[in-house]
Design an enzyme around this catalytic site. Sequence first.
Site, PDB file in Angstrom:
ATOM      1  N   GLY A  90       0.802  -1.231   0.000  1.00  0.00           N
ATOM      2  CA  GLY A  90       0.000   0.000   0.000  1.00  0.00           C
ATOM      3  C   GLY A  90       0.827   1.269   0.000  1.00  0.00           C
ATOM      4  O   GLY A  90       0.291   2.364  -0.194  1.00  0.00           O
ATOM      5  N   ARG A  91       2.118   1.129   0.228  1.00  0.00           N
ATOM      6  CA  ARG A  91       2.964   2.326   0.312  1.00  0.00           C
ATOM      7  C   ARG A  91       4.384   2.006  -0.151  1.00  0.00           C
ATOM      8  O   ARG A  91       4.744   0.836  -0.267  1.00  0.00           O
ATOM      9  CB  ARG A  91       3.074   2.828   1.759  1.00  0.00           C
ATOM     10  CG  ARG A  91       1.776   3.274   2.357  1.00  0.00           C
ATOM     11  CD  ARG A  91       1.979   3.844   3.755  1.00  0.00           C
ATOM     12  NE  ARG A  91       0.688   4.160   4.348  1.00  0.00           N
ATOM     13  CZ  ARG A  91      -0.072   3.280   4.993  1.00  0.00           C
ATOM     14  NH1 ARG A  91       0.320   2.035   5.152  1.00  0.00           N
ATOM     15  NH2 ARG A  91      -1.241   3.653   5.487  1.00  0.00           N
ATOM     16  N   VAL A 145       0.410  -9.594   8.133  1.00  0.00           N
ATOM     17  CA  VAL A 145       1.277 -10.729   7.760  1.00  0.00           C
ATOM     18  C   VAL A 145       1.749 -11.564   8.944  1.00  0.00           C
ATOM     19  O   VAL A 145       2.270 -12.658   8.755  1.00  0.00           O
ATOM     20  CB  VAL A 145       2.521 -10.273   6.940  1.00  0.00           C
ATOM     21  CG1 VAL A 145       2.115  -9.713   5.594  1.00  0.00           C
ATOM     22  CG2 VAL A 145       3.385  -9.300   7.735  1.00  0.00           C
ATOM     23  N   TYR A 159      15.284  -4.635  14.599  1.00  0.00           N
ATOM     24  CA  TYR A 159      15.181  -4.551  13.136  1.00  0.00           C
ATOM     25  C   TYR A 159      16.403  -5.184  12.462  1.00  0.00           C
ATOM     26  O   TYR A 159      16.281  -5.913  11.464  1.00  0.00           O
ATOM     27  CB  TYR A 159      15.041  -3.074  12.771  1.00  0.00           C
ATOM     28  CG  TYR A 159      14.769  -2.741  11.327  1.00  0.00           C
ATOM     29  CD1 TYR A 159      13.489  -2.865  10.791  1.00  0.00           C
ATOM     30  CD2 TYR A 159      15.788  -2.252  10.507  1.00  0.00           C
ATOM     31  CE1 TYR A 159      13.231  -2.519   9.472  1.00  0.00           C
ATOM     32  CE2 TYR A 159      15.540  -1.900   9.190  1.00  0.00           C
ATOM     33  CZ  TYR A 159      14.261  -2.033   8.677  1.00  0.00           C
ATOM     34  OH  TYR A 159      14.011  -1.677   7.367  1.00  0.00           O
ATOM     35  N   LYS A 168      16.304  -8.238   9.925  1.00  0.00           N
ATOM     36  CA  LYS A 168      16.747  -8.083   8.535  1.00  0.00           C
ATOM     37  C   LYS A 168      17.927  -9.007   8.208  1.00  0.00           C
ATOM     38  O   LYS A 168      18.060  -9.462   7.065  1.00  0.00           O
ATOM     39  CB  LYS A 168      17.111  -6.617   8.261  1.00  0.00           C
ATOM     40  CG  LYS A 168      15.900  -5.676   8.273  1.00  0.00           C
ATOM     41  CD  LYS A 168      14.788  -6.159   7.366  1.00  0.00           C
ATOM     42  CE  LYS A 168      13.790  -5.086   6.995  1.00  0.00           C
ATOM     43  NZ  LYS A 168      12.661  -5.614   6.209  1.00  0.00           N
TER      44      LYS A 168
END
Length: 238
Positions: A7-8, A51, A141, A145
Amino acid sequence: MLVTGGGRGIGAATAQLFAGEGAKVAVSDLDEGPAQEVAGPIGGLAIACNVSDRGQVESMVARTVKELGRLDVLVTCAGIIRDNLIYKMTDDDWDSVIDTHLKGTFLCAQAAQKHMVENKYGKMVFLSSTSALGNRGQTNYAAAKAGLQGMARTLAIELGPFNINVNTVAPGFVETRMTKATAERMGVDYEAFKLGAASQIPLRRVGQPEDIANVIAFLCSDESGFVSGQNIYIRGGP
Ligand code: NAD
């Protein structure tokens, strides 16, 4: 193709690029609004899906296969940041980032691979980040990642025999809501923040969502058919 977090930002640019090249695209995001804003103009399918929820992911993939006919490409862009130095990082900061990126990508890959294995064809690209190399304030994060790169390498091994390629891309600074939010949190003007970032980048500019979408498209093309289990840093420099 199915793009999460579509969406972005990078996901939206990827959906638009693929649609422009003739793909049937399912655009998924937490809420249907942003997904529909992207899917509408490209004649795609908008799906609301968190998700990190197994049930929602399984129905998103089932709906994609039912309405688009098949699922050849999965791109996982859904992502959040909850930055904090380690001594201030809460369980919630940790869990929400790990759940969105790592568990979310695991669930999407698991649901998608069933269809790809049946078809003996598939391409998956997961969004990693230069933060995988370590970044102050991003214990959660960076771990997520870096974990995604290990996940992709493992899936490349497990799914390679079924003609499925799995790779990651790892962007540096890209101009999206995510980096705007970082500037806001630091109380810095976004234009000044971008200029500061660009001055540290060899190509002297920040990335645009299209810079990432182009590499994702390459990794889903026949031209990169022998590339799997790899990560490509996209950061305007080495
Ligand atoms: P963005 O905030 O513009 O887009 C991320 C999208 O993910 C949003 O639309 C958001 O609603 C959605 N999302 C968040 N949590 C979700 C969930 N649980 N379920 C479904 N959707 C969810 O950010 P972006 O910059 O386009 O980021 C896309 C990906 O690229 C992310 O994984 C991000 O970590 C990664 N990335 C971004 C940068 C950057 O500089 N912007 C750099 C490296 C990596």
